[in-house]
Design an enzyme around this catalytic site. Structure first.
Site, PDB file in Angstrom:
ATOM      1  N   ASP A 115      -8.354  -2.749  -0.441  1.00  0.00           N
ATOM      2  CA  ASP A 115      -9.037  -1.710  -1.188  1.00  0.00           C
ATOM      3  C   ASP A 115     -10.299  -1.347  -0.423  1.00  0.00           C
ATOM      4  OD1 ASP A 115      -8.631  -0.270  -3.782  1.00  0.00           O
ATOM      5  OD2 ASP A 115     -10.756  -0.780  -3.950  1.00  0.00           O
TER       6      ASP A 115
ATOM      7  N   THR B 264       0.846  -1.205   0.000  1.00  0.00           N
ATOM      8  CA  THR B 264       0.000   0.000   0.000  1.00  0.00           C
ATOM      9  C   THR B 264       0.871   1.241   0.000  1.00  0.00           C
ATOM     10  OG1 THR B 264      -1.706   1.231   1.215  1.00  0.00           O
ATOM     11  CG2 THR B 264      -0.169  -0.020   2.557  1.00  0.00           C
TER      12      THR B 264
HETATM   13  P1  ITT Z   1      -3.569   2.128  -1.554  1.00  0.00           P
HETATM   14  O1  ITT Z   1      -4.430   1.832  -2.764  1.00  0.00           O
HETATM   15  O2  ITT Z   1      -2.142   2.435  -1.891  1.00  0.00           O
HETATM   16  O3  ITT Z   1      -3.688   1.074  -0.481  1.00  0.00           O
HETATM   17  P2  ITT Z   1      -5.371   4.380  -1.259  1.00  0.00           P
HETATM   18  O4  ITT Z   1      -5.485   5.486  -0.258  1.00  0.00           O
HETATM   19  O5  ITT Z   1      -5.298   4.784  -2.714  1.00  0.00           O
HETATM   20  O6  ITT Z   1      -4.120   3.471  -0.862  1.00  0.00           O
HETATM   21  P3  ITT Z   1      -7.874   3.000  -1.774  1.00  0.00           P
HETATM   22  O7  ITT Z   1      -7.662   2.975  -3.249  1.00  0.00           O
HETATM   23  O8  ITT Z   1      -8.378   1.787  -1.099  1.00  0.00           O
HETATM   24  O9  ITT Z   1      -6.548   3.389  -0.994  1.00  0.00           O
HETATM   25  O10 ITT Z   1      -8.802   4.249  -1.473  1.00  0.00           O
HETATM   26  C1  ITT Z   1      -9.677   4.252  -0.425  1.00  0.00           C
HETATM   27  C2  ITT Z   1     -10.011   5.708  -0.088  1.00  0.00           C
HETATM   28  O11 ITT Z   1     -11.229   5.686   0.674  1.00  0.00           O
HETATM   29  C3  ITT Z   1      -8.964   6.343   0.816  1.00  0.00           C
HETATM   30  O12 ITT Z   1      -7.975   7.035   0.111  1.00  0.00           O
HETATM   31  C4  ITT Z   1      -9.817   7.283   1.679  1.00  0.00           C
HETATM   32  O13 ITT Z   1     -10.045   8.493   0.993  1.00  0.00           O
HETATM   33  C5  ITT Z   1     -11.123   6.512   1.799  1.00  0.00           C
HETATM   34  N1  ITT Z   1     -11.086   5.654   2.994  1.00  0.00           N
HETATM   35  C6  ITT Z   1     -11.025   4.287   3.024  1.00  0.00           C
HETATM   36  N2  ITT Z   1     -10.977   3.841   4.284  1.00  0.00           N
HETATM   37  C7  ITT Z   1     -10.999   4.927   5.080  1.00  0.00           C
HETATM   38  C8  ITT Z   1     -10.947   5.133   6.454  1.00  0.00           C
HETATM   39  O14 ITT Z   1     -10.841   4.114   7.304  1.00  0.00           O
HETATM   40  N3  ITT Z   1     -10.983   6.376   6.909  1.00  0.00           N
HETATM   41  C9  ITT Z   1     -11.087   7.432   6.075  1.00  0.00           C
HETATM   42  N4  ITT Z   1     -11.128   7.343   4.754  1.00  0.00           N
HETATM   43  C10 ITT Z   1     -11.076   6.093   4.245  1.00  0.00           C
END
Ligand code: ITT
Length: 188
Positions: A66, A8
């Site tokens: 994700d 990640t």
């Molecule tokens: P990786 O893909 O590198 O793991 P990313 O931040 O791009 O990191 P995602 O594609 O899974 O991850 O995006 C999920 C988004 O949803 C994340 O960037 C946040 O904006 C939101 N999100 C997910 N879980 C969250 C949480 O526990 N608290 C706050 N926002 C969250």
């Protein structure tokens, strides 16, 4: 101590996973591979593909995760596009879209995919809650505007331990760790 790679680029995810997995004697090393995420509507599918692609590169047991926020009144938006929408509209953009909307229901979903030389397995976690009317607390991403059912606090007002009890990620990781520790016991 057992250890596993978490692929990640998001250090907040790493911190939450570290706190939870440490309790089960599992250590995390995070690796940012910057691989292209497949575009799809389904986070389980996205996580599975990312785990497959990452394993092809690292050839070591790993997890990827994700996640996304699905807002009912917005027909599930931003869902799998949460990361992009956070970077573009941000919290205030979401609150603006929800202006005068009384129905605040939302679900946070997470899919944790594990891959090793033999298998790929996906674990999911979901948390129902509400979008607050104003940001509260700190946290990251949409933490300040999400209030999980069963609490009056936003994720942004919780400690990492407390958030893990309620969160989509905490639930998915717990499913993973139950399976992973059972599997490790069988093979050791
Ligand atoms: P990786 O893909 O590198 O793991 P990313 O931040 O791009 O990191 P995602 O594609 O899974 O991850 O995006 C999920 C988004 O949803 C994340 O960037 C946040 O904006 C939101 N999100 C997910 N879980 C969250 C949480 O526990 N608290 C706050 N926002 C969250």
């Amino acid at each position: 101590m057992a250890s596993i790679i978490f692929v990640t680029g998001n250090k907040n995810k790493v911190r939450e996973a570290e706190v939870l997995l440490r309790r089960f004697g599992i250590n995390i090393t995070d690796v940012n591979l910057d691989i292209d995420e497949v575009q799809a509507d389904d986070i389980e599918y996205i996580a599975r593909h990312a785990a497959e692609d990452s394993y092809r590169i690292l050839k070591k047991a790993l997890i990827v995760e994700d996640s996304g926020l699905y807002i009912s009144a917005l027909n599930g938006f931003p869902g799998p596009y949460s990361s992009y929408v956070y970077r573009t509209l941000g919290i205030n953009g979401i609150l603006k879209l929800m202006d005068n909307v009384e129905e605040r229901d939302a679900i946070f979903k997470a899919a944790v995919a594990y891959a090793d030389e033999k298998i790929i397995k996906v674990f999911v976690g979901e948390t129902k809650g509400k979008i607050s009317f104003e940001p509260r607390g700190r946290g990251w991403g949409f933490d300040p505007i999400f209030i999980p059912d069963g609490s009056s606090k936003t994720f942004g007002e919780m400690s990492t331990d407390e958030k893990n009890v309620f969160s989509h990620r905490g639930k998915a990781l717990l499913e993973f760790v139950k399976w992973f520790t059972a599997k490790s016991t069988i093979h050791s």
